[in-house]
Design a protein around this motif. Structure first.
Motif, PDB file in Angstrom:
ATOM      1  N   THR A 114       0.947  -1.150   0.037  1.00  0.00           N
ATOM      2  CA  THR A 114       0.133   0.010  -0.070  1.00  0.00           C
ATOM      3  C   THR A 114       0.974   1.091  -0.044  1.00  0.00           C
ATOM      4  O   THR A 114       2.057   1.226   0.560  1.00  0.00           O
ATOM      5  N   CYS A 115       0.432   2.308  -0.509  1.00  0.00           N
ATOM      6  CA  CYS A 115       1.285   3.314  -0.773  1.00  0.00           C
ATOM      7  C   CYS A 115       0.274   4.680  -1.132  1.00  0.00           C
ATOM      8  O   CYS A 115      -0.984   4.394  -1.656  1.00  0.00           O
ATOM      9  N   PRO A 116       0.432   6.028  -0.833  1.00  0.00           N
ATOM     10  CA  PRO A 116      -0.451   7.088  -0.986  1.00  0.00           C
ATOM     11  C   PRO A 116      -0.422   7.377  -2.582  1.00  0.00           C
ATOM     12  O   PRO A 116       0.434   7.161  -3.278  1.00  0.00           O
ATOM     13  N   GLU A 117      -1.919   7.487  -2.991  1.00  0.00           N
ATOM     14  CA  GLU A 117      -1.964   7.667  -4.604  1.00  0.00           C
ATOM     15  C   GLU A 117      -1.503   9.012  -5.078  1.00  0.00           C
ATOM     16  O   GLU A 117      -1.123  10.014  -4.198  1.00  0.00           O
ATOM     17  N   LEU A 118      -0.881   8.898  -6.152  1.00  0.00           N
ATOM     18  CA  LEU A 118      -0.349  10.574  -6.789  1.00  0.00           C
ATOM     19  C   LEU A 118      -1.376  11.438  -6.644  1.00  0.00           C
ATOM     20  O   LEU A 118      -2.561  11.536  -6.799  1.00  0.00           O
ATOM     21  N   PRO A 119      -1.005  12.590  -6.086  1.00  0.00           N
ATOM     22  CA  PRO A 119      -2.048  13.612  -5.956  1.00  0.00           C
ATOM     23  C   PRO A 119      -2.703  14.242  -7.067  1.00  0.00           C
ATOM     24  O   PRO A 119      -1.860  14.643  -8.136  1.00  0.00           O
ATOM     25  N   ASN A 120      -4.109  14.299  -7.205  1.00  0.00           N
ATOM     26  CA  ASN A 120      -4.644  15.226  -8.152  1.00  0.00           C
ATOM     27  C   ASN A 120      -6.178  15.439  -7.552  1.00  0.00           C
ATOM     28  O   ASN A 120      -6.470  14.838  -6.296  1.00  0.00           O
ATOM     29  N   PRO A 121      -6.884  16.198  -8.232  1.00  0.00           N
ATOM     30  CA  PRO A 121      -8.256  16.745  -7.431  1.00  0.00           C
ATOM     31  C   PRO A 121      -9.006  15.630  -6.892  1.00  0.00           C
ATOM     32  O   PRO A 121      -9.762  15.744  -5.834  1.00  0.00           O
ATOM     33  N   SER A 122      -9.212  14.596  -7.544  1.00  0.00           N
ATOM     34  CA  SER A 122      -9.867  13.494  -7.051  1.00  0.00           C
ATOM     35  C   SER A 122      -9.114  12.380  -5.977  1.00  0.00           C
ATOM     36  O   SER A 122      -9.857  11.623  -5.329  1.00  0.00           O
ATOM     37  N   THR A 123      -8.101  12.682  -5.842  1.00  0.00           N
ATOM     38  CA  THR A 123      -7.224  11.808  -4.663  1.00  0.00           C
ATOM     39  C   THR A 123      -7.140  12.588  -3.443  1.00  0.00           C
ATOM     40  O   THR A 123      -6.577  11.727  -2.611  1.00  0.00           O
ATOM     41  N   ILE A 124      -6.832  13.749  -3.568  1.00  0.00           N
ATOM     42  CA  ILE A 124      -6.209  14.799  -2.260  1.00  0.00           C
ATOM     43  C   ILE A 124      -7.625  14.380  -1.214  1.00  0.00           C
ATOM     44  O   ILE A 124      -8.770  14.699  -1.792  1.00  0.00           O
ATOM     45  N   CYS A 125      -7.164  14.330  -0.027  1.00  0.00           N
ATOM     46  CA  CYS A 125      -8.027  14.225   0.998  1.00  0.00           C
ATOM     47  C   CYS A 125      -7.829  14.861   2.083  1.00  0.00           C
ATOM     48  O   CYS A 125      -6.538  15.299   2.413  1.00  0.00           O
ATOM     49  N   THR A 126      -8.861  15.199   3.087  1.00  0.00           N
ATOM     50  CA  THR A 126      -8.283  15.491   4.416  1.00  0.00           C
ATOM     51  C   THR A 126      -8.501  14.724   5.505  1.00  0.00           C
ATOM     52  O   THR A 126      -7.616  14.604   6.425  1.00  0.00           O
ATOM     53  N   SER A 127      -9.480  13.576   5.281  1.00  0.00           N
ATOM     54  CA  SER A 127      -9.785  12.755   6.502  1.00  0.00           C
ATOM     55  C   SER A 127     -10.021  11.348   5.735  1.00  0.00           C
ATOM     56  O   SER A 127     -10.410  11.361   4.646  1.00  0.00           O
ATOM     57  N   ASP A 128     -10.143  10.360   6.522  1.00  0.00           N
ATOM     58  CA  ASP A 128     -10.325   8.970   6.009  1.00  0.00           C
ATOM     59  C   ASP A 128     -11.823   8.952   5.289  1.00  0.00           C
ATOM     60  O   ASP A 128     -12.123   8.212   4.503  1.00  0.00           O
ATOM     61  N   SER A 129     -12.655   9.772   5.773  1.00  0.00           N
ATOM     62  CA  SER A 129     -14.109   9.739   5.042  1.00  0.00           C
ATOM     63  C   SER A 129     -14.145  10.314   3.717  1.00  0.00           C
ATOM     64  O   SER A 129     -15.038   9.975   2.994  1.00  0.00           O
ATOM     65  N   ASP A 130     -13.063  11.116   3.186  1.00  0.00           N
ATOM     66  CA  ASP A 130     -12.939  11.384   1.941  1.00  0.00           C
ATOM     67  C   ASP A 130     -12.744  10.329   0.838  1.00  0.00           C
ATOM     68  O   ASP A 130     -12.633  10.243  -0.202  1.00  0.00           O
ATOM     69  N   CYS A 131     -12.175   9.082   1.496  1.00  0.00           N
ATOM     70  CA  CYS A 131     -11.803   8.032   0.573  1.00  0.00           C
ATOM     71  C   CYS A 131     -12.535   6.686   0.975  1.00  0.00           C
ATOM     72  O   CYS A 131     -13.401   6.728   1.970  1.00  0.00           O
ATOM     73  N   THR A 132     -12.782   5.916  -0.183  1.00  0.00           N
ATOM     74  CA  THR A 132     -13.743   4.759  -0.390  1.00  0.00           C
ATOM     75  C   THR A 132     -12.970   3.659  -0.284  1.00  0.00           C
ATOM     76  O   THR A 132     -12.293   3.457  -1.094  1.00  0.00           O
ATOM     77  N   ALA A 133     -13.090   2.830   0.729  1.00  0.00           N
ATOM     78  CA  ALA A 133     -12.454   1.227   0.706  1.00  0.00           C
ATOM     79  C   ALA A 133     -12.990   0.545  -0.598  1.00  0.00           C
ATOM     80  O   ALA A 133     -14.065   0.601  -0.773  1.00  0.00           O
ATOM     81  N   GLY A 134     -12.036   0.088  -1.267  1.00  0.00           N
ATOM     82  CA  GLY A 134     -12.640  -0.883  -2.512  1.00  0.00           C
ATOM     83  C   GLY A 134     -12.970   0.059  -3.707  1.00  0.00           C
ATOM     84  O   GLY A 134     -12.776  -0.719  -4.962  1.00  0.00           O
ATOM     85  N   PHE A 135     -12.690   1.073  -3.737  1.00  0.00           N
ATOM     86  CA  PHE A 135     -12.950   1.950  -4.943  1.00  0.00           C
ATOM     87  C   PHE A 135     -11.827   2.178  -5.650  1.00  0.00           C
ATOM     88  O   PHE A 135     -10.614   2.183  -5.334  1.00  0.00           O
ATOM     89  N   SER A 136     -11.932   1.871  -7.074  1.00  0.00           N
ATOM     90  CA  SER A 136     -10.724   2.049  -7.843  1.00  0.00           C
ATOM     91  C   SER A 136     -11.273   2.698  -8.958  1.00  0.00           C
ATOM     92  O   SER A 136     -12.115   2.602  -9.885  1.00  0.00           O
ATOM     93  N   ASN A 137     -10.338   3.782  -9.317  1.00  0.00           N
ATOM     94  CA  ASN A 137     -10.773   4.864 -10.419  1.00  0.00           C
ATOM     95  C   ASN A 137      -9.723   4.401 -11.507  1.00  0.00           C
ATOM     96  O   ASN A 137      -8.642   3.986 -11.384  1.00  0.00           O
ATOM     97  N   PRO A 138     -10.432   4.072 -12.594  1.00  0.00           N
ATOM     98  CA  PRO A 138      -9.810   3.697 -13.929  1.00  0.00           C
ATOM     99  C   PRO A 138      -8.430   4.453 -14.205  1.00  0.00           C
ATOM    100  O   PRO A 138      -7.688   3.789 -14.741  1.00  0.00           O
TER     101      PRO A 138
END
Ligand SMILES: *[C@@H]1O[C@H](CO)[C@@H](O)[C@H](O)[C@H]1NC(C)=O
Length: 394
Positions: free
Chosen positions: A118-142
């Motif tokens: 596991t590692c942090p995703e490259l930063p872009n508007p759809s991946t930048i977050c402030t807390s865990d609630s901004d991310c969805t477990a199991g979601f995969s952006n094509p």
């Protein structure tokens, strides 16, 4: 002579008969000139275009061909991740064999030692977050690089992004080496072996011409002026002849066409049937809107590290794809197309009459007189011949 056996005698009369139209000869400079001009242009069209340019007396066949290529050369590539590396054919030709084309790697972005973690995703508007609630477990952006775990983690001191399960560390492909890593690829050479066949004429030939011996083949390189028959090409010469700069093209890659023209006149000696080479860039290099330029793809080399964990080196490869395009048509004298073209030419000549008749009956001052001579008007109420025929019988 007419006797009782009417049926037979009328048949005999019909059979032994020949009809031929009577011809009106008009002595007039204007129509005469038009007549000769049209005749001359039809004759020159038939001789000049149909015979000389189109070779309408020939039967034609299209070429079928096979192409194999072999690239040679070695280069030193100085990558920041792998250090100085010698690259040979097995490294930069991907895949090792293709039909009618070959790809030469000229530039690359290497991401070594990737493992499944596991590692942090490259930063872009759809991946930048402030807390865990901004991310969805199991979601995969094509367009992303992995599957989100639902955690928000530090990418750098200031930026947080969603964490993903992926081949980590992720590839950062923004720093394309410039000049290209394999600048020396310009001096690589490629031997192109091309065999062709015209099945209709049972004609075979290859681009290694009969007068080329093996010692010449070992040292020659194609040059339009001095060595136009040598089937070994320097990559830089191919790109330069197409009006492009090799080092510029090497950075982002591209597609080049090597065109081999086998057009032959098989009525002439077989020696004169030789390939003509030309080169063209096939991908569109648009200088004003240079979005997504060139040619690239990714591949990886897999191995197990000391702890028996699957590891890979990811390579984003940029390079030039060379397509060998063989085309051509052969012609040889044949009776059928000759007759067809003669027939077409003769039927064209009847056009002369149509045009001249139109001029005579429309524009000449004596058009009424000519018209009377040319047409016999028959009135069904009269029994005698009209004036028109009277002139004709004089
Ligand atoms: C290619 O070869 C020429 C002549 O041998 C040499 O001058 C040139 O530096 C070489 N190109 C590269 C990029 O090494």
């Amino acid at each position: 002579m007419a006797r009782g056996n009417g049926c037979c005698s009328s048949f005999c009369k019909c059979f032994f008969e020949y009809e031929t139209p009577r011809v009106l000869v008009i002595q007039n400079k204007c129509v005469g000139t038009i007549n000769r001009l049209i005749q001359a242009s039809i004759v020159s069209y038939v001789i000049g275009y149909v015979c000389v340019i189109q070779q309408g007396y020939q039967d034609t066949d299209s070429v079928i061909s096979s192409v194999t290529t072999k690239v040679k050369g070695t280069a030193l590539a100085n990558t920041s991740d792998l250090g100085v590396q010698v690259m040979d054919v097995a490294d930069y030709i991907i895949p090792p064999q293709m039909e009618n084309s070959f790809f030469v790697l000229t530039n690359m972005i290497v991401t070594p030692n990737q493992t499944q973690t596991t590692c942090p995703e490259l930063p872009n508007p759809s991946t930048i977050c402030t807390s865990d609630s901004d991310c969805t477990a199991g979601f995969s952006n094509p367009r992303g690089n992995g599957i989100q775990t639902g955690k928000c983690v530090n990418y750098s001191d200031t930026i947080k992004t969603c964490e993903v399960v992926a081949w980590c560390p992720l590839e950062i492909d923004t720093n394309l080496p410039k000049p290209a890593l394999l600048a020396e690829a310009e001096n690589f050479t490629v031997l192109i072996k091309n065999s062709i066949r015209y099945p209709k004429f049972n004609f075979n030939k290859r681009n290694i011409l009969p007068h080329i011996n093996s010692s010449y083949l070992k040292r020659c390189t194609f040059d339009r002026v001095t060595d136009p028959h040598c089937p070994i090409f320097r990559l830089k010469d191919i790109v330069t002849e197409a009006g492009e700069d090799f080092q510029t093209m090497a950075v982002n890659g591209g597609v080049m066409g090597i065109l081999i023209d086998w057009s032959c006149d098989l009525d002439l000696s077989e020696k004169r049937c030789i390939p003509k080479y030309s080169f063209r860039r096939l991908d569109n290099k648009n200088p004003t809107n240079n979005v997504a330029p060139g040619y690239n793809f990714r591949f990886a080399k897999y191995y197990k590290d000391c702890d028996d964990i699957d590891t890979r080196t990811l390579i984003k490869a940029y390079g030039i794809c060379f397509d060998v395009i063989v085309f051509g048509k052969a012609g040889k004298f044949d009776m059928v197309p000759t007759l067809v073209n003669i027939g077409a030419a003769l039927s064209f000549l009847s056009l002369v009459n149509a045009v001249c008749d139109w001029v005579v009956l429309t524009f000449l001052s004596k058009r009424d007189y000519y018209s009377k001579l040319k047409f016999i008007h028959v009135d069904e109420n009269e029994d005698t011949l009209s004036e028109g025929t009277m002139y004709g019988t004089q």
